[in-house]
Design an enzyme around this catalytic site. Structure first.
Site, PDB file in Angstrom:
ATOM      1  N   LEU A 226      20.054  56.035 -21.722  1.00 25.00           N
ATOM      2  CA  LEU A 226      18.744  55.445 -21.434  1.00 25.00           C
ATOM      3  C   LEU A 226      18.593  55.186 -19.933  1.00 25.00           C
ATOM      4  O   LEU A 226      17.506  55.303 -19.369  1.00 25.00           O
ATOM      5  CB  LEU A 226      18.572  54.136 -22.221  1.00 25.00           C
ATOM      6  CG  LEU A 226      17.190  53.501 -22.120  1.00 25.00           C
ATOM      7  CD1 LEU A 226      16.128  54.364 -22.794  1.00 25.00           C
ATOM      8  CD2 LEU A 226      17.182  52.104 -22.740  1.00 25.00           C
TER       9      LEU A 226
ATOM     10  N   ASN B 160      34.858  74.503 -28.413  1.00 23.13           N
ATOM     11  CA  ASN B 160      33.535  74.708 -27.798  1.00 23.13           C
ATOM     12  C   ASN B 160      32.913  73.349 -27.491  1.00 23.13           C
ATOM     13  O   ASN B 160      32.016  73.238 -26.672  1.00 23.13           O
ATOM     14  CB  ASN B 160      32.611  75.538 -28.712  1.00 23.13           C
ATOM     15  CG  ASN B 160      32.569  75.034 -30.146  1.00 23.13           C
ATOM     16  OD1 ASN B 160      33.364  74.191 -30.559  1.00 23.13           O
ATOM     17  ND2 ASN B 160      31.652  75.565 -30.931  1.00 23.13           N
ATOM     18  N   ALA B 161      33.384  72.323 -28.187  1.00 23.40           N
ATOM     19  CA  ALA B 161      32.889  70.978 -27.944  1.00 23.40           C
ATOM     20  C   ALA B 161      33.669  70.352 -26.793  1.00 23.40           C
ATOM     21  O   ALA B 161      34.789  70.756 -26.521  1.00 23.40           O
ATOM     22  CB  ALA B 161      33.071  70.123 -29.194  1.00 23.40           C
TER      23      ALA B 161
ATOM     24  N   THR C 160      30.131  79.776 -25.861  1.00 21.33           N
ATOM     25  CA  THR C 160      31.083  79.206 -24.906  1.00 21.33           C
ATOM     26  C   THR C 160      32.233  80.181 -24.638  1.00 21.33           C
ATOM     27  O   THR C 160      33.101  79.889 -23.821  1.00 21.33           O
ATOM     28  CB  THR C 160      31.657  77.881 -25.448  1.00 21.33           C
ATOM     29  OG1 THR C 160      32.271  78.149 -26.723  1.00 21.33           O
ATOM     30  CG2 THR C 160      30.577  76.832 -25.624  1.00 21.33           C
TER      31      THR C 160
ATOM     32  N   GLY D 277      23.466  69.075 -29.268  1.00 25.84           N
ATOM     33  CA  GLY D 277      24.798  68.751 -28.753  1.00 25.84           C
ATOM     34  C   GLY D 277      24.717  67.978 -27.452  1.00 25.84           C
ATOM     35  O   GLY D 277      23.625  67.782 -26.890  1.00 25.84           O
TER      36      GLY D 277
ATOM     37  N   HIS E 142      34.109  66.306 -25.027  1.00 25.39           N
ATOM     38  CA  HIS E 142      33.657  64.939 -24.843  1.00 25.39           C
ATOM     39  C   HIS E 142      34.243  64.415 -23.549  1.00 25.39           C
ATOM     40  O   HIS E 142      35.436  64.573 -23.311  1.00 25.39           O
ATOM     41  CB  HIS E 142      34.204  64.022 -25.945  1.00 25.39           C
ATOM     42  CG  HIS E 142      33.674  64.328 -27.301  1.00 25.39           C
ATOM     43  ND1 HIS E 142      32.370  64.639 -27.533  1.00 25.39           N
ATOM     44  CD2 HIS E 142      34.293  64.333 -28.507  1.00 25.39           C
ATOM     45  CE1 HIS E 142      32.205  64.835 -28.830  1.00 25.39           C
ATOM     46  NE2 HIS E 142      33.359  64.664 -29.442  1.00 25.39           N
ATOM     47  N   THR E 143      33.405  63.798 -22.747  1.00 25.71           N
ATOM     48  CA  THR E 143      33.924  63.084 -21.591  1.00 25.71           C
ATOM     49  C   THR E 143      33.867  61.606 -21.941  1.00 25.71           C
ATOM     50  O   THR E 143      32.803  61.095 -22.257  1.00 25.71           O
ATOM     51  CB  THR E 143      33.047  63.358 -20.348  1.00 25.71           C
ATOM     52  OG1 THR E 143      32.938  64.776 -20.204  1.00 25.71           O
ATOM     53  CG2 THR E 143      33.644  62.761 -19.099  1.00 25.71           C
TER      54      THR E 143
ATOM     55  N   GLN F 291      28.919  69.335 -31.513  1.00 19.70           N
ATOM     56  CA  GLN F 291      27.604  69.971 -31.325  1.00 19.70           C
ATOM     57  C   GLN F 291      26.482  69.082 -31.905  1.00 19.70           C
ATOM     58  O   GLN F 291      26.663  67.877 -31.999  1.00 19.70           O
ATOM     59  CB  GLN F 291      27.562  71.382 -31.936  1.00 19.70           C
ATOM     60  CG  GLN F 291      28.432  72.407 -31.210  1.00 19.70           C
ATOM     61  CD  GLN F 291      29.856  72.473 -31.718  1.00 19.70           C
ATOM     62  OE1 GLN F 291      30.089  72.446 -32.910  1.00 19.70           O
ATOM     63  NE2 GLN F 291      30.810  72.571 -30.820  1.00 19.70           N
TER      64      GLN F 291
ATOM     65  N   LYS G 293      28.280  61.741 -28.042  1.00 22.93           N
ATOM     66  CA  LYS G 293      28.960  61.281 -29.267  1.00 22.93           C
ATOM     67  C   LYS G 293      30.319  60.666 -28.961  1.00 22.93           C
ATOM     68  O   LYS G 293      30.711  59.671 -29.563  1.00 22.93           O
ATOM     69  CB  LYS G 293      29.152  62.458 -30.246  1.00 22.93           C
ATOM     70  CG  LYS G 293      27.864  63.035 -30.756  1.00 22.93           C
ATOM     71  CD  LYS G 293      28.100  64.221 -31.660  1.00 22.93           C
ATOM     72  CE  LYS G 293      28.518  65.479 -30.933  1.00 22.93           C
ATOM     73  NZ  LYS G 293      27.498  66.082 -30.063  1.00 22.93           N
ATOM     74  N   GLY G 294      31.042  61.281 -28.016  1.00 24.32           N
ATOM     75  CA  GLY G 294      32.407  60.839 -27.705  1.00 24.32           C
ATOM     76  C   GLY G 294      32.441  59.378 -27.310  1.00 24.32           C
ATOM     77  O   GLY G 294      33.328  58.632 -27.725  1.00 24.32           O
ATOM     78  N   LYS G 295      31.463  58.968 -26.534  1.00 27.26           N
ATOM     79  CA  LYS G 295      31.447  57.570 -26.087  1.00 27.26           C
ATOM     80  C   LYS G 295      31.241  56.628 -27.271  1.00 27.26           C
ATOM     81  O   LYS G 295      31.883  55.582 -27.359  1.00 27.26           O
ATOM     82  CB  LYS G 295      30.329  57.368 -25.057  1.00 27.26           C
ATOM     83  CG  LYS G 295      30.197  55.913 -24.739  1.00 27.26           C
ATOM     84  CD  LYS G 295      29.148  55.524 -23.768  1.00 27.26           C
ATOM     85  CE  LYS G 295      28.910  54.028 -23.983  1.00 27.26           C
ATOM     86  NZ  LYS G 295      28.117  53.414 -22.966  1.00 27.26           N
TER      87      LYS G 295
HETATM   88  P1  IMP Z   1      29.664  78.932 -29.675  1.00 27.24           P
HETATM   89  O1  IMP Z   1      29.762  77.655 -30.439  1.00 27.24           O
HETATM   90  O2  IMP Z   1      30.648  79.014 -28.548  1.00 27.24           O
HETATM   91  O3  IMP Z   1      29.689  80.137 -30.563  1.00 27.24           O
HETATM   92  O4  IMP Z   1      28.223  78.966 -28.947  1.00 27.24           O
HETATM   93  C1  IMP Z   1      27.014  79.032 -29.679  1.00 27.24           C
HETATM   94  C2  IMP Z   1      25.942  78.168 -29.065  1.00 27.24           C
HETATM   95  O5  IMP Z   1      26.269  76.807 -29.251  1.00 27.24           O
HETATM   96  C3  IMP Z   1      25.768  78.342 -27.554  1.00 27.24           C
HETATM   97  O6  IMP Z   1      24.388  78.182 -27.238  1.00 27.24           O
HETATM   98  C4  IMP Z   1      26.571  77.201 -26.963  1.00 27.24           C
HETATM   99  O7  IMP Z   1      26.110  76.830 -25.675  1.00 27.24           O
HETATM  100  C5  IMP Z   1      26.291  76.135 -27.995  1.00 27.24           C
HETATM  101  N1  IMP Z   1      27.348  75.113 -28.065  1.00 27.24           N
HETATM  102  C6  IMP Z   1      28.563  75.230 -28.624  1.00 27.24           C
HETATM  103  N2  IMP Z   1      29.251  74.088 -28.519  1.00 27.24           N
HETATM  104  C7  IMP Z   1      28.457  73.214 -27.887  1.00 27.24           C
HETATM  105  C8  IMP Z   1      28.602  71.839 -27.517  1.00 27.24           C
HETATM  106  O8  IMP Z   1      29.611  71.161 -27.765  1.00 27.24           O
HETATM  107  N3  IMP Z   1      27.542  71.287 -26.892  1.00 27.24           N
HETATM  108  C9  IMP Z   1      26.397  71.974 -26.645  1.00 27.24           C
HETATM  109  N4  IMP Z   1      26.210  73.251 -26.972  1.00 27.24           N
HETATM  110  C10 IMP Z   1      27.230  73.866 -27.593  1.00 27.24           C
END
Ligand code: IMP
Length: 425
Positions: free
Chosen positions: A333, A38-39, A130, A12, A41-42, A225, A16-18
């Site tokens: 990069l 939980n995702a 999260t 994750g 994007h900036t 993710q 991706k958002g960009k």
């Molecule tokens: P959950 O998705 O909140 O259940 O978290 C499960 C795992 O996925 C944890 O280690 C989070 O830090 C990770 N995670 C969830 N969403 C993201 C994301 O958008 N980017 C990076 N890690 C994520």
């Protein structure tokens, strides 16, 4: 332009958002198919910063239809807040532009409480979620006791579902976690605030996508993710609760797999991970700190510092295969500029042998030591470079080696956060 799936190939936060934002002008609709808020994007456009969690990044482009598919779990209050925040920045968010699948499952307040209570109760085996209730919501979906977006149009049914779900949840809250039980009335109070606002956005996303295609438009499927957080193919149990692989774009919004033509694998030029779980190339030294600070590696959602390390081509190669990636977009990069030496993990030393794929034993990656090859770095600032030829030779060589190791062409190279800072090769 063909339909395109955007997939993160690492853990994750690959940027991706960009890339979604950059490719949006050529497409008619952008759809999310898994995960939830939980995702994060900036996206930076003209120096202005937008933070998007549930709303597809296509919203920043006039005239694009943005959809939230059935595979997404949606916190209705969080979605309303995000709609308000984006509107406050001058972006129109009308029911014609933002559509929510009636089949998407809703994150309820008890899902968030359960997520946090579970994590807090774990001494060592924390996943580092999260805390947004993602896992518990998907659990209820599979247990067939979930609340769906279509229920927002039938509040008596929604209430009966909440009452039924709370029987079990309250037994856990009071019996296991020492928490006060939650009442259906309090849940319904929070739902009542948002139901009327979201109702006009409810849609049959699958049919909407078919209509976009029938009118000759292309669709972009925006993954959240990364592949190594996939519930099946990731570093289980330190994973998220949905399938993040490109193939889930089909089930997650109701479109045939044959419609997924172009699969762009997003690869960050180094690796990061938030939360717990094995990470063979993690750096605990000055270079790790350098990447974290220079790359501003803080979680968009939780603000946690991201763990940082060298690029791991074992991880990327596996993602290319699992997703059928057709081209790579390499991001950040520019963050590597200034490093004397850059390392690439090409294989693992694992339990007495050398392997070229991620081990499948539970948390087996924790026993994997990276096998590195080293390449010279470059000193030049590349933030304003706009062509392949103008990149320093060492940077080009690094990319060419990544292509060899992944068996995949790098078609896009991002050298800064702004939409303009992208090299199309
Ligand atoms: P959950 O998705 O909140 O259940 O978290 C499960 C795992 O996925 C944890 O280690 C989070 O830090 C990770 N995670 C969830 N969403 C993201 C994301 O958008 N980017 C990076 N890690 C994520």
């Amino acid at each position: 332009m063909a339909n395109v799936v955007i997939t993160g190939t690492q853990w994750g936060d690959e940027g991706k958002g960009k890339i979604v934002d950059m490719l949006a002008p050529g497409i008619a609709a952008v759809v999310r198919f898994q995960g939830g808020n939980n995702a994060g994007h900036t996206v930076i456009v003209g120096g202005k910063k937008y933070i998007l969690k549930l709303i597809p990044s296509g919203i920043l482009h006039e005239g694009k239809i943005c959809l939230i598919g059935n595979g997404v779990v949606v916190d209705p209050a969080a979605l309303c807040e995000e709609m308000d925040a984006v509107r406050a920045q001058g972006v129109p968010v009308t029911p014609e532009r933002l559509k929510l699948s009636r089949k998407a499952h809703l994150i309820m307040p008890y899902h968030k409480l359960l997520d946090k209570a579970r994590e807090a109760s774990k001494a060592e085996a924390k996943i580092g979620t999260t805390g947004r209730g993602i896992g518990p919501c998907y659990e209820d979906k599979v247990a067939r006791i979930g609340v769906r977006a279509c229920d927002l149009a039938d509040l008596p049914l929604l209430r009966r579902k909440v009452e039924a779900a709370l029987i079990e949840k309250n037994a856990l809250f009071s019996g296991l976690y020492g928490l006060a039980p939650m009442t259906a009335a309090s849940v319904m109070e929070s739902i009542a605030l948002v139901a009327a606002r979201l109702a006009p956005h409810l849609a049959d996303v699958s049919s909407e996508l078919a209509a976009v295609e029938a009118a000759g438009g292309s669709i972009m499927f925006e993954g959240a993710q990364g592949v190594h957080l996939d519930i099946d193919h990731g570093t289980y149990p330190c994973v998220t609760s949905s399938n993040t692989v490109a193939g889930n774009a089909s089930a997650g919004c109701g479109i045939a797999p044959s419609r997924l033509t172009r699969i762009i694998g997003i690869v960050k030029a180094y690796t990061t991970r938030v939360g717990s779980g094995p990470f063979p190339t993690e750096l605990f030294d000055y270079t790790g700190k350098y990447l974290q600070e220079k790359g501003a590696e803080f979680g968009t959602v939780t603000g946690r510092k991201r763990r940082c390390g060298w690029i791991d081509m074992v991880v990327v190669r596996e993602s290319v295969r699992l997703c059928g990636v057709t081209e790579i977009a390499l991001t950040k990069l520019d963050v590597l500029s200034g490093l004397k030496e850059i390392k690439i993990c090409t294989a693992y030393e694992y339990r007495g042998g050398r392997i070229y794929y991620p081990p499948q034993a539970e948390l087996g990656m924790g026993d994997a030591s990276p096998v590195y090859e080293s390449m010279p770095g470059w000193n030049e600032n590349i933030e304003k470079v706009s062509s392949w030829e103008a990149l320093p030779e060492a940077a080009r060589n690094y990319i060419l080696r990544l292509e060899e190791l992944s068996g995949m062409r790098v078609g896009l190279i991002s050298v800064g956060p702004d939409r303009e800072q992208t090299i199309v090769r």
